[in-house]
Write a protein that holds these residues in place. Structure first.
Motif, PDB file in Angstrom:
ATOM      1  N   GLY A 107       0.787  -1.223   0.000  1.00  0.00           N
ATOM      2  CA  GLY A 107       0.000   0.000   0.000  1.00  0.00           C
ATOM      3  C   GLY A 107       0.821   1.276   0.000  1.00  0.00           C
ATOM      4  N   THR A 117      -1.850   2.949  -3.141  1.00  0.00           N
ATOM      5  CA  THR A 117      -3.231   2.544  -2.894  1.00  0.00           C
ATOM      6  C   THR A 117      -4.133   3.369  -3.799  1.00  0.00           C
ATOM      7  N   TYR A 118      -4.593   2.743  -4.845  1.00  0.00           N
ATOM      8  CA  TYR A 118      -5.462   3.328  -5.874  1.00  0.00           C
ATOM      9  C   TYR A 118      -4.740   4.369  -6.734  1.00  0.00           C
ATOM     10  N   SER A 134      -3.530  -1.504   2.550  1.00  0.00           N
ATOM     11  CA  SER A 134      -3.267  -1.735   1.137  1.00  0.00           C
ATOM     12  C   SER A 134      -4.593  -1.969   0.425  1.00  0.00           C
ATOM     13  N   GLU A 135      -4.539  -2.052  -0.900  1.00  0.00           N
ATOM     14  CA  GLU A 135      -5.741  -2.423  -1.652  1.00  0.00           C
ATOM     15  C   GLU A 135      -6.211  -3.814  -1.240  1.00  0.00           C
TER      16      GLU A 135
END
Length: 277
Positions: A107, A117-118, A134-135
């Protein structure tokens, strides 16, 4: 037995820097094949383990990176963006027995190859109920609400270590070892395909639906690299400033929480200028 594969690209075999994963970049086309090889190995392994159906959900960037023509003919590919649950779309229909996170990564703010993260850069940290997220962690809480266990995680060694916290029973396959955010010691695709296929075959036995987990409320906090991004994020209802560069949103379920987080990242992406961020 119905398996859903959530397929991200940063944790794929051979991927180590942005040009490997940015659509249209110099190395992206070559790495699409490596990414597809990892996913197909998981598909084959799950069928080896007795799966009746395997669905692959594209979860990276444009969500149009996997090469359909290289996948096993028994599987189906959900490709394209603007899906209600984004990376784990399909888990909400009540017919998935297990999910695999293939090509996952660490992440934002963590060690790990292409860790984020994204958003690639603007987010410097994400926390779920004060735990660095994290994702994988976020998505694991989402799928738990639908009674679906995470049975397999692949990525770099840091991603596999991260998965010990949110999916301790899942099989883990490290396809590379982290050296820095943009460097790794990589195994060959022949080796990683064999390792992933073997792990997926074993992981199929873990694909047993359980009672939905209701663990809320969930507070997702997000820290950005610039103050104006925190301000922009508060356009989303329920998102409040909790610091100069940090916002938070509390939801009763992770279904609501992940959708709010997705809305925040969408707004923030639009608030970044090319030169100054």
């Amino acid at each position: 037995m119905r398996i859903l594969i959530s397929a991200d690209m940063e944790g794929a075999t051979g991927v180590t820097w942005p040009d490997d994963v940015l659509p249209g970049a110099s190395q992206w086309e070559r790495c699409r094949s490596l990414f597809t090889s990892d996913v197909n190995a998981a598909v084959l392994g799950f069928y080896d383990g007795g799966a009746d159906e395997v669905i692959v959900n594209e979860a990276h960037s444009t969500m149009r990176n996997l090469l359909l023509e290289q996948l096993d003919e028994r599987t189906q590919l959900l490709t394209g963006r603007h899906k209600a649950l984004s990376m784990v779309e399909g888990v909400q229909h009540g017919d998935v027995d297990g999910i695999a996170f293939v090509g996952y990564h660490a992440g934002a703010g963590m060690e790990g190859v292409l860790a984020h993260t994204y958003l690639a850069n603007q987010i410097t940290g994400v926390w779920l109920n004060d735990v660095p997220a994290s994702e994988g962690l976020l998505n694991a809480h989402v799928v738990a609400e639908f009674g679906v266990p995470v049975v397999l995680v692949t990525g770099d060694d840091v991603a596999c270590e991260d998965a010990l916290g949110y999916a301790p029973e899942a099989l883990k396959v490290a396809v590379k070892d982290h050296v820095s955010r943009y460097a790794a010691v990589c195994r060959t695709p022949a080796r990683t395909a064999a390792d992933i296929r073997a792990a997926a075959k074993e992981a199929a036995s873990l694909a047993v639906r359980h009672e939905p987990v209701r663990g809320g409320p969930f507070t997702v906090a997000v820290e950005f690299d610039a103050e104006h991004l925190a301000m922009a994020a508060t356009v989303v209802p329920g998102v409040d400033r909790i610091g100069e560069r940090k916002v938070a949103c509390t939801s009763e379920t992770m279904y609501e929480g992940i959708r709010a987080f997705k809305a925040v990242t969408t707004i923030v992406s639009a608030a970044v200028e090319e030169q100054y961020g």
